[in-house]
Design a protein around this motif. Structure first.
Motif, mmCIF file in Angstrom:
data_model
loop_
_atom_site.group_PDB
_atom_site.id
_atom_site.type_symbol
_atom_site.label_atom_id
_atom_site.label_comp_id
_atom_site.label_asym_id
_atom_site.label_seq_id
_atom_site.Cartn_x
_atom_site.Cartn_y
_atom_site.Cartn_z
ATOM 1 N N ARG A 1 -15.618 -9.166 16.821
ATOM 2 C CA ARG A 1 -15.299 -9.401 15.457
ATOM 3 C C ARG A 1 -16.631 -10.497 15.744
ATOM 4 N NH1 ARG A 1 -10.235 -10.019 12.681
ATOM 5 N NH2 ARG A 1 -11.474 -11.915 11.551
ATOM 6 N N LYS B 1 -0.993 -2.853 21.961
ATOM 7 C CA LYS B 1 -1.833 -2.069 21.403
ATOM 8 C C LYS B 1 -3.042 -1.115 22.144
ATOM 9 C CE LYS B 1 -1.332 -4.614 16.326
ATOM 10 N NZ LYS B 1 -1.999 -6.130 17.610
ATOM 11 N N LEU C 1 -4.670 -15.167 12.302
ATOM 12 C CA LEU C 1 -5.085 -14.657 13.467
ATOM 13 C C LEU C 1 -4.406 -15.611 14.622
ATOM 14 C CD1 LEU C 1 -8.980 -13.938 13.076
ATOM 15 C CD2 LEU C 1 -6.941 -12.571 11.970
ATOM 16 N N LYS C 2 -4.605 -15.251 15.809
ATOM 17 C CA LYS C 2 -3.843 -15.266 16.581
ATOM 18 C C LYS C 2 -4.531 -17.081 17.434
ATOM 19 C CE LYS C 2 -3.954 -13.028 20.908
ATOM 20 N NZ LYS C 2 -4.096 -12.489 22.288
ATOM 21 N N ASP D 1 -8.289 -3.543 21.116
ATOM 22 C CA ASP D 1 -8.288 -2.540 20.134
ATOM 23 C C ASP D 1 -9.853 -3.851 19.367
ATOM 24 O OD1 ASP D 1 -6.812 -4.430 20.033
ATOM 25 O OD2 ASP D 1 -5.496 -3.913 18.372
ATOM 26 N N VAL D 2 -9.216 -4.742 19.882
ATOM 27 C CA VAL D 2 -10.279 -5.918 18.900
ATOM 28 C C VAL D 2 -10.869 -7.458 19.630
ATOM 29 C CG1 VAL D 2 -8.239 -6.737 17.451
ATOM 30 C CG2 VAL D 2 -10.361 -7.230 16.845
ATOM 31 N N PHE E 1 -8.917 -7.620 8.238
ATOM 32 C CA PHE E 1 -8.384 -7.184 9.433
ATOM 33 C C PHE E 1 -7.941 -6.398 9.932
ATOM 34 C CE2 PHE E 1 -3.858 -7.541 12.156
ATOM 35 C CZ PHE E 1 -4.145 -8.863 12.848
ATOM 36 N N PHE E 2 -8.102 -5.779 11.321
ATOM 37 C CA PHE E 2 -8.150 -5.291 11.469
ATOM 38 C C PHE E 2 -6.897 -4.377 12.161
ATOM 39 C CE2 PHE E 2 -9.556 -1.906 15.166
ATOM 40 C CZ PHE E 2 -10.337 -1.028 14.816
ATOM 41 N N THR F 1 -11.226 -11.540 19.873
ATOM 42 C CA THR F 1 -11.687 -12.566 18.176
ATOM 43 C C THR F 1 -12.286 -13.891 19.333
ATOM 44 O OG1 THR F 1 -10.093 -11.573 17.002
ATOM 45 C CG2 THR F 1 -10.706 -13.678 16.570
HETATM 46 O O1 LIG Z 1 -8.008 -12.047 16.243
HETATM 47 C C1 LIG Z 1 -6.356 -11.847 16.151
HETATM 48 O O2 LIG Z 1 -4.909 -11.962 15.795
HETATM 49 C C2 LIG Z 1 -6.971 -10.500 15.230
HETATM 50 C C3 LIG Z 1 -7.581 -9.970 14.340
HETATM 51 C C4 LIG Z 1 -7.946 -8.741 13.665
HETATM 52 O O3 LIG Z 1 -8.678 -8.255 13.410
HETATM 53 N N1 LIG Z 1 -6.369 -7.829 14.810
HETATM 54 C C5 LIG Z 1 -6.333 -8.067 15.420
HETATM 55 O O4 LIG Z 1 -4.918 -7.009 15.848
HETATM 56 N N2 LIG Z 1 -5.235 -9.480 15.430
#
Ligand SMILES: O=C(O)c1cc(=O)[nH]c(=O)[nH]1
Ligand SMILES: O=P(O)(O)OC[C@H]1O[C@H](OP(=O)(O)OP(=O)(O)O)[C@H](O)[C@@H]1O
Length: 247
Positions: A176, A89, A35-36, A145-146, A44-45, A148
């Motif tokens: 998450r 995204k 992840l980043k 989108d997500v 992973f999403f 973290t």
């Molecule tokens: O934390 C991220 O970098 C990350 C997690 C994930 O599930 N999807 C995403 O595009 N980035």
């Protein structure tokens, strides 16, 4: 309404349908992903896989319904003037979700605009790094989108503030439920094992911004518990235990 019951919480059928369409479109996948934040995740999403017309439509509907319920149950949230989708995204999400909000309730959404940022500043033509409606003096509902570790969220707060807008709410597809990273975690990849809040919790505490997600990691785990063929439940539970936020 059909519900998947778990000990902790039942999942609404629309959440199950949303997760199932994410699995079918390979938006959600299982494996080993960096992840980043530098954490190594067993899932992973990838919102880039929302590209097919029918999937995009059902995703836009799920976001739109979540936003309508979110605003109805939080009357203190200022009505948005702009739906903002952080690059990259967030961009198709802001456009398609606004279109779906307008389709569902034209009276409320007809005067609302979308915008997004460029990751690189354009120094010719119209210039600048905002495309779509300007943010100055506007109530801005952010769609991503997500979430973290909250890095993208922090960058978006800074950008919206710099442009003179005010964030009224923050909506993501997947929370998450992870704690924010420790002081050196991004550089070293080492978890300091200290409890910390989630990025969504921090956003509420520090900036008073209300947040919502369509689904959470717990919803995904509950779905996997009901269908063991779908993913690697034990690795997800182990990951959850390691990085679960304190709030
Ligand atoms: O934390 C991220 O970098 C990350 C997690 C994930 O599930 N999807 C995403 O595009 N980035
Ligand atoms: O909460 P965080 O730790 O910031 O992680 C989540 C963010 O990471 C991804 O974006 P990314 O920055 O990879 O950009 P992209 O949309 O261009 O893929 C994802 O789309 C989220 O915005």
């Amino acid at each position: 309404m059909a519900m998947i019951e778990t000990k902790a919480s039942p999942i609404a059928s629309y959440k199950t349908a949303f997760l199932e369409s994410c699995l079918e479109a390979k938006v959600l996948s299982f494996g080993t992903f960096k992840l980043k934040s530098s954490r190594i995740s067993p899932y992973f999403f990838n919102a880039g896989n929302f590209h097919r017309g029918d999937v995009l439509f059902s995703v836009a509907t799920a976001y739109a319904q979540t936003i309508i319920n979110f605003l109805a149950s939080n009357p203190s949230i200022a009505e948005p003037d702009v739906i903002f989708g952080p690059a990259y995204k967030g961009i198709p999400l802001a456009c398609t979700v606004l279109l779906e909000l307008y389709r569902l309730d034209p009276e409320t959404w007809q005067g609302v605009s979308y915008s997004f940022n460029r990751k690189e500043i354009k120094d010719h033509g119209e210039g600048g790094n905002i495309v779509g409606a300007g943010l100055k003096g506007k109530n801005v509902l952010v769609i991503d989108d997500v979430i973290t570790a909250g890095t993208a969220m922090k960058e978006t707060i800074e950008l919206v503030n710099k442009e003179g807008g005010k964030i009224s709410g923050f909506v993501v597809a997947l929370d998450r439920m992870e704690k924010m990273p420790g002081p050196n975690e991004r550089e070293t990849g080492v978890d300091d094992k200290q409890p910390r809040m989630s990025a969504m919790g921090q956003l509420k505490q520090e900036f008073g911004v209300e947040t919502i997600s369509i689904v959470t990691l717990d919803d995904l785990i509950a779905l996997l518990k009901s269908n063991s063929d779908m993913g690697d439940l034990s690795r997800l539970e182990e990951y959850r235990q390691k990085y679960l936020a304190s709030d």
